[in-house]
Design a protein around this motif. Structure first.
Motif, PDB file in Angstrom:
ATOM      1  N   LYS A   1      -3.211   3.811   1.829  1.00 31.25           N
ATOM      2  CA  LYS A   1      -3.554   3.827   3.252  1.00 31.25           C
ATOM      3  C   LYS A   1      -3.449   5.256   3.769  1.00 31.25           C
ATOM      4  O   LYS A   1      -2.404   5.893   3.657  1.00 31.25           O
TER       5      LYS A   1
ATOM      6  N   ARG B   1      -7.528   1.993   2.460  1.00 29.83           N
ATOM      7  CA  ARG B   1      -7.510   1.592   3.863  1.00 29.83           C
ATOM      8  C   ARG B   1      -7.309   2.861   4.684  1.00 29.83           C
ATOM      9  O   ARG B   1      -6.575   3.756   4.266  1.00 29.83           O
TER      10      ARG B   1
ATOM     11  N   ASP C   1      -6.432   4.412   8.719  1.00 31.26           N
ATOM     12  CA  ASP C   1      -5.864   4.049  10.013  1.00 31.26           C
ATOM     13  C   ASP C   1      -6.121   5.188  10.975  1.00 31.26           C
ATOM     14  O   ASP C   1      -5.591   6.287  10.814  1.00 31.26           O
TER      15      ASP C   1
ATOM     16  N   ASN D   1       0.837  -1.202   0.000  1.00 33.39           N
ATOM     17  CA  ASN D   1       0.000   0.000   0.000  1.00 33.39           C
ATOM     18  C   ASN D   1       0.873   1.253   0.000  1.00 33.39           C
ATOM     19  O   ASN D   1       2.009   1.247   0.487  1.00 33.39           O
TER      20      ASN D   1
END
Length: 344
Positions: free
Chosen positions: A147, A177, A179, A120
């Motif tokens: 990400k 994604r 986080d 990623n």
């Protein structure tokens, strides 16, 4: 066998924003073994404020390892249960010493330069314009999985960034994604997950702070898209405790950072438990130098996980070590004709 250790400070090319503040440098330690004219190198990649072994006696423990190196890798690993980054450094150093070349730890089609792995592209926290610039760079570089670190700026601005990506690329073209590094407060987390789900995200890492097992378990039941545990795994020692945690929370994924969970052996323990419980997983580096990143990348290739892995952190520093790893079109490769430049 002779063992020694040395501290090394890695300097970031540009200050890098995380939910724990702005990073300008990263401390790491190298364990060097010498025997019969051969050298083995291991990296103990402590991550201050996050690693469970961020404690005052860290260097003292490294000194103890060097004085007791005769115990061997397995006995040392057991003795170092509360020092996962040193466990990893010990595993790496012994493997390096036993290898034909000190930096080819897991010979494979990857180290022969025949195969690569998808990774990623990491977008650091910062002001909206800076994050947008990073996103555009990652897309131009050919990454298919991005990400995003979220939780540092206004939530609406973060949703706007996701909207910007999705306006141009659907979920089949670009996997996103996010986080949160535990940034969401408990009573707002589910509402935020529902808002995020409109952007067709692959997963969210650690939406709430670790240690809130009941709340995290509830979130994993109700979430509209997958949750991945990260910080939640730090400091969980022993197979029984690991299994209890996974059974209690039942996450959709876990993310494994060998420096934080006890190296190769600790990572494999988590993987075997996760697979038994039908929990997905992937591996990421934790801001190690290229020495640690190289070990993690070679190890990860042997596990045949086809998901994008989090192994793109080698280019962050001004004073990293030149090595055969390189990234092209969102994939990490190893060029066996490239030499290491490892000078401490």
């Amino acid at each position: 066998m002779k063992a020694s250790y040395k501290k090394y400070i890695l300097n970031f090319k540009r200050p890098s924003g995380t939910s724990r503040g702005i990073l300008t440098e990263k401390e790491t330690w190298f364990l060097v073994l010498e025997k019969n004219g051969k050298t083995g190198v291991g990296e103990c990649g402590i991550l201050r404020t996050l690693s469970i072994d961020d404690r005052p006696d860290y260097e003292k423990k490294l000194k103890w390892v060097c004085e007791n190196i005769h115990l061997g890798k397995d006995k040392l690993w057991d003795e170092l249960i509360e020092f996962p980054s040193i466990q990893f450094g010990v595993e790496m150093a012994f493997l390096s010493l036993a290898s034909k070349s000190p930096f080819e730890l897991f010979p494979s089609e990857f180290t022969e330069g025949k195969k690569s792995m998808e990774i990623n592209g990491l977008v650091w926290m910062g002001e909206q314009a800076f994050m947008k610039q990073q996103i555009e760079e990652k897309l131009a570089q050919g990454f298919r999985c991005i990400k995003l670190k979220i939780g540092a700026i206004d939530f609406q601005k973060e949703l706007d960034l996701l909207h910007f990506i999705r306006q141009n690329f659907d979920e089949k073209t670009i996997e996103i994604r996010v986080d949160a590094n535990g940034a969401f407060v408990l009573n707002e987390a589910l509402d935020k997950l529902n808002q995020l789900s409109g952007y067709k995200l692959h997963s969210i890492e650690q939406p709430i702070k670790s240690g809130n097992l009941n709340s995290m378990s509830e979130l994993c039941k109700k979430t509209p898209f997958p949750i991945a545990l990260d910080e939640e795994l730090i400091g969980v020692f022993g197979l029984k405790n690991k299994e209890q945690l996974l059974e209690k929370i039942k996450p959709q994924y876990i993310i494994l950072k060998p420096s934080l969970v006890g190296g190769f052996k600790g990572t494999l323990e988590w993987i075997s438990l996760a697979e038994k419980l039908n929990i997905g997983w992937w591996i990421t580096s934790a801001l190690e130098s290229n020495v640690g990143l190289n070990a993690i990348t070679q190890f990860t290739f042997t596990l045949n996980n086809l998901m994008p892995q989090g192994l793109g952190t080698g280019g962050l520093y001004t004073n990293n070590f030149d090595c055969p790893l390189f990234i092209k079109n969102g994939r990490i490769y190893y060029n066996p004709n490239e030499n290491w430049n490892f000078i401490l």
